[in-house]
Write a protein that holds these residues in place. Structure first.
Motif, PDB file in Angstrom:
ATOM      1  N   LEU A  78      -0.936   0.426   1.214  1.00  0.00           N
ATOM      2  CA  LEU A  78      -2.365   0.813   1.524  1.00  0.00           C
ATOM      3  C   LEU A  78      -3.216   1.233   0.119  1.00  0.00           C
ATOM      4  CD1 LEU A  78      -4.648   2.082   3.142  1.00  0.00           C
ATOM      5  CD2 LEU A  78      -3.132   4.457   3.108  1.00  0.00           C
ATOM      6  N   LEU A  79      -2.490   1.949  -1.016  1.00  0.00           N
ATOM      7  CA  LEU A  79      -3.078   2.037  -2.023  1.00  0.00           C
ATOM      8  C   LEU A  79      -3.722   0.957  -2.858  1.00  0.00           C
ATOM      9  CD1 LEU A  79      -1.089   5.308  -3.308  1.00  0.00           C
ATOM     10  CD2 LEU A  79      -3.323   5.041  -2.316  1.00  0.00           C
TER      11      LEU A  79
ATOM     12  N   ALA B  90       1.976  -1.040   8.136  1.00  0.00           N
ATOM     13  CA  ALA B  90       1.337  -1.438   6.736  1.00  0.00           C
ATOM     14  C   ALA B  90       1.150  -2.801   6.505  1.00  0.00           C
ATOM     15  CB  ALA B  90       2.455  -0.809   5.769  1.00  0.00           C
TER      16      ALA B  90
ATOM     17  N   PRO C 242       5.355   1.300   2.029  1.00  0.00           N
ATOM     18  CA  PRO C 242       4.144   1.112   2.952  1.00  0.00           C
ATOM     19  C   PRO C 242       2.991   1.843   2.524  1.00  0.00           C
ATOM     20  CG  PRO C 242       6.253   1.704   4.093  1.00  0.00           C
ATOM     21  CD  PRO C 242       6.644   1.758   2.737  1.00  0.00           C
ATOM     22  N   SER C 243       3.098   3.161   1.815  1.00  0.00           N
ATOM     23  CA  SER C 243       2.173   3.727   1.340  1.00  0.00           C
ATOM     24  C   SER C 243       1.600   3.060   0.172  1.00  0.00           C
ATOM     25  CB  SER C 243       2.496   5.378   0.795  1.00  0.00           C
ATOM     26  OG  SER C 243       3.085   5.938   1.776  1.00  0.00           O
ATOM     27  N   LEU C 244       2.295   2.412  -0.600  1.00  0.00           N
ATOM     28  CA  LEU C 244       1.776   1.680  -1.790  1.00  0.00           C
ATOM     29  C   LEU C 244       1.029   0.501  -1.195  1.00  0.00           C
ATOM     30  CD1 LEU C 244       2.031   1.702  -4.806  1.00  0.00           C
ATOM     31  CD2 LEU C 244       3.902   0.425  -4.808  1.00  0.00           C
TER      32      LEU C 244
ATOM     33  N   ASP D  69      11.786   5.380  10.412  1.00  0.00           N
ATOM     34  CA  ASP D  69      10.521   5.667   9.812  1.00  0.00           C
ATOM     35  C   ASP D  69       9.793   4.641   8.951  1.00  0.00           C
ATOM     36  OD1 ASP D  69      10.463   7.865  11.288  1.00  0.00           O
ATOM     37  OD2 ASP D  69      11.231   9.424   9.393  1.00  0.00           O
TER      38      ASP D  69
ATOM     39  N   VAL E 208      -6.207   8.152  -7.011  1.00  0.00           N
ATOM     40  CA  VAL E 208      -6.793   7.754  -5.737  1.00  0.00           C
ATOM     41  C   VAL E 208      -8.316   8.053  -5.368  1.00  0.00           C
ATOM     42  CG1 VAL E 208      -6.261   8.145  -3.175  1.00  0.00           C
ATOM     43  CG2 VAL E 208      -4.540   7.875  -4.545  1.00  0.00           C
TER      44      VAL E 208
ATOM     45  N   ALA F 225       6.755   2.404   9.803  1.00  0.00           N
ATOM     46  CA  ALA F 225       5.645   2.256   8.808  1.00  0.00           C
ATOM     47  C   ALA F 225       5.246   0.935   8.101  1.00  0.00           C
ATOM     48  CB  ALA F 225       5.917   3.344   7.336  1.00  0.00           C
TER      49      ALA F 225
ATOM     50  N   ILE G 263       8.524   4.284  -0.693  1.00  0.00           N
ATOM     51  CA  ILE G 263       7.255   4.455  -0.799  1.00  0.00           C
ATOM     52  C   ILE G 263       6.326   2.930  -0.528  1.00  0.00           C
ATOM     53  CG2 ILE G 263       7.265   3.967  -3.432  1.00  0.00           C
ATOM     54  CD1 ILE G 263       5.404   7.018  -1.548  1.00  0.00           C
TER      55      ILE G 263
END
Length: 677
Positions: free
Chosen positions: A63-64, A180, A59-61, A172, A12, A176, A57
């Motif tokens: 972003l990345l 996202a 939503p976070s993925l 959640d 990251v 998200a 994971i």
């Protein structure tokens, strides 16, 4: 795992560093290829995921991966504008799409961008927004459903915690995903802007800075721009598609591929035959090309035949498995235990009464039974067991039987399509009909046809339909047998219900001072004389106050009756006025002297001839009051009530026996008879 955590953190940070520091062209080619591979990986995972929470994971993925693509875009833009060269991957993609025609290449690239931005990204964003809203709105209802299942004992506390956690995770996740999805939308917009910058700025730099002609600059930088855009948009398109798949997947126990094949080609072969026939029609009887339509028609027809044979084979296998399972089930020795179960309440009826219990034929007997259970819960304070309805071909067509714990306690017979007319004592005119007796109370009555119902009511008769006859009969049978229907498990449920609001009372009494069995005996004694046990708090408090004095359940019952004096008074007094039969003082003394005390309790020991005299005198007074329409009530001293009731209950079953302490002081009592020797 620790090394993996560190490597993810380093990756990251490396993505952010790529935005600022230039990277070698060789490394840039590797990262661009890695970007495409990551897009494929995310798409395949979303297709083979059965539940959205299995890919929590995501939503976070998003972003990345979005950040990674933007970092690569900045690096490629730096090389395009600086050197006019962005590596072999971008050049190869540009040559493959443009193929010597810059205008066609740009149009194809724009179409890909528009599809990604307007169709997939916008649709996924809207679905994610709606899913998040509905998931949050449904949370209270799902929580209440879990609490209801927990309270009814369908799930354990641990299972309830797991289900609550799943609901929270779903809320959640979709919340998200709603946010996202904006990353995907922003990435598509950024790709369009970067493409415009690369093309316009590149042409300017090529003409002014590098001395190229306009044509050479357009050819060179258009190739690089299209190649760079494709390398970025292909993984963006893959991840946008994955986003749409994740947010549009409904609840299923299989992955996307299994669902598609199963639902499109697994259920109805007739559809394949219809499609095949339509395609043959279009290919042979219209100007459309026949060869492709014929090939497609054959494919659909063959698929239909395969589906038909597969479904037939599956049904045969399922039937064989069911037959084998049934045989094995019958052979199991533990299945004999099911035959030993005795239903607490049964209503059996002949085939002629079936329409009364069949809702499809307009029968409302089931609804009436539900109302009976509610009514008795209010009147008696106990939960009446479920009433099992069964047809019995051994009975007469219009006959019904009421059973308690497998034993017949009462029966009756109806005349279908007729009404039962009873004279309440006020009807003076005789009524034509079939003579019979009302089954619940044994009163004389007549069966009359439906057309005479209005006439009978005008004449003052009480007219009842067949379902009401059964319902009234069943109600009276349950009332008279309530004491035998109250089991220990029922008592425990009543005590647990009290414990929710009065835990100190229950903890003090059960099981330290009285067992559930002893409380059951007290409650059964009350129900036996039609005294409601609905006020369980007062009953338990009285038991707790008097258990130190005696553990004799009969004596404890008397204390409870005295505590319930207000209820008993209201039940039997009429406008603060009570007419009773009293006992002669000599008789009271005789009964007192005949009571024997033992370790297991007390009992009445009286000479048979004197007992007969007492019963004869009591019956004489009861008949005299009944003849004038009064309810016979015997009033005794508190210490004698239980013994006099036991002495008379065999001969006069429903005789009401009260004590002085069970009558409120505001009631005016008048003695209109006396039992004497």
């Amino acid at each position: 795992m620790k090394f993996g955590d560190i490597s993810i953190a380093i990756a990251v940070i490396g993505i952010i560093v790529m935005i600022i520091i230039p990277i070698p062209l060789g490394a840039l080619d590797i990262f661009l290829s890695l970007n495409i591979a990551l897009g494929l990986l995310i798409l395949l995972i979303s297709m083979y995921t059965k539940d959205a929470l299995q890919f929590s994971i995501f939503p976070s993925l998003l972003l990345l991966t979005t950040l990674f693509r933007l970092a690569l875009n900045i690096s490629t833009t730096r090389y395009i504008l600086k050197d006019g060269n962005a590596g072999s991957v971008i050049e190869t993609f540009g040559n493959f799409v443009i193929q010597g025609n810059i205008f066609v290449g740009l149009v194809i690239f724009l179409i890909i961008v528009i599809i990604n931005f307007i169709v997939i990204t916008k649709g996924s964003e809207r679905v994610a927004e709606v899913a998040a809203r509905f998931t949050l709105d449904a949370m209270p209802g799902k929580q209440m459903a879990i609490d209801a299942d927990l309270n009814s004992g369908l799930i354990t506390e641990q299972e309830a915690k797991i289900r609550r956690k799943e609901i929270q995770q779903q809320a959640d996740f979709y919340g998200a995903m709603d946010g996202a999805s904006k990353f995907v939308k922003g990435d598509a917009i950024a790709g369009i802007i970067i493409t415009i910058i690369n093309l316009t700025a590149g042409i300017g730099i090529g003409v002014i800075g590098r001395g190229l002609t306009v044509g050479e600059a357009v050819s060179s930088y258009a190739l690089l721009t299209v190649g760079d855009g494709l390398v970025s948009q292909i993984p963006a398109l893959l991840i946008s598609t994955a986003t749409g798949l994740v947010v549009t997947r409904a609840a299923s126990e299989a992955n996307l591929g299994q669902d598609l094949l199963g639902q499109l080609f697994g259920n109805n072969p007739k559809l394949m035959f219809i499609i095949g026939g339509v395609l043959i029609f279009l290919g042979w009887l219209t100007p459309l090309p026949s060869i492709p339509y014929t090939i497609l028609a054959l494919i659909f027809l063959i698929t239909g035949f395969i589906m038909s044979s597969t479904i037939k084979k599956t049904e045969e296998e399922e039937q064989e498995i069911a037959e084998v399972s049934e045989v094995e089930e019958i052979r199991k020795p533990e299945n004999v235990m099911n035959l030993l179960k005795v239903e607490e309440l049964e209503l059996e009826f002949g085939y002629g009464i079936i329409p009364l219990a069949d809702a499809n034929q307009g029968g409302d007997l089931l609804d009436r039974i539900v109302m009976i259970r509610r009514q008795l819960a209010i009147e008696l304070g106990m939960v009446v067991p479920m009433v099992r309805l069964r047809d019995n071909i051994q009975l007469n067509p219009n006959e019904y039987v009421i059973k308690i714990k497998g034993v017949e306690v009462s029966k009756g017979e109806l005349l279908f399509d007729h009404f039962l007319a009873m004279n309440p004592g006020t009807a003076q005119t005789d009524l034509e009909g079939i003579d019979t007796f009302e089954p619940a109370f044994g009163l004389p009555a007549k069966w009359i046809p439906e057309q005479d119902r209005e006439k009978a009511e005008i004449l003052g008769y009480t007219v009842v339909d067949p379902p009401s006859i059964i319902a009234t009969h069943l109600t009276e049978v349950i009332k008279s047998n309530a004491s035998s229907l109250l089991g220990r498990q029922d008592v425990k449920s009543l005590i647990d219900n009290v414990k929710e609001e009065h835990p100190a009372l229950v903890d003090e009494l059960v099981p330290k001072q009285l067992s559930i069995g002893e409380i059951q005996k007290v409650l059964s004694n009350l129900l036996k004389e039609q005294i409601s046990i609905r006020d369980m708090v007062s009953i338990l408090e009285t038991l707790a106050d008097n258990v130190q004095v005696t553990r004799d359940t009969d004596m404890l019952t008397e204390y409870v009756r005295q505590k319930l004096s207000r209820y008993i008074t209201k039940k039997y007094a009429d406008n603060n006025y009570l007419k009773v039969i009293t006992l002669d003082s000599e008789l009271e003394q005789l009964i007192m002297n005949s009571v024997n005390q033992t370790e297991t309790g007390s009992y009445l020991s009286i000479e048979p001839n004197k007992a007969q005299d007492i019963l004869h005198s009591t019956l004489k007074n009861v008949e005299r009051l009944t003849s004038v329409g009064l309810q016979p009530i015997v009033l005794t001293a508190p210490v004698l009530r239980i013994y006099f009731k036991r002495l008379t209950e065999q001969a006069i079953k429903d005789l009401i026996v009260l004590s002085y302490n069970e009558i409120e002081s505001s009631i005016e009592v008048q003695s209109i008879g006396m039992v004497a020797l």
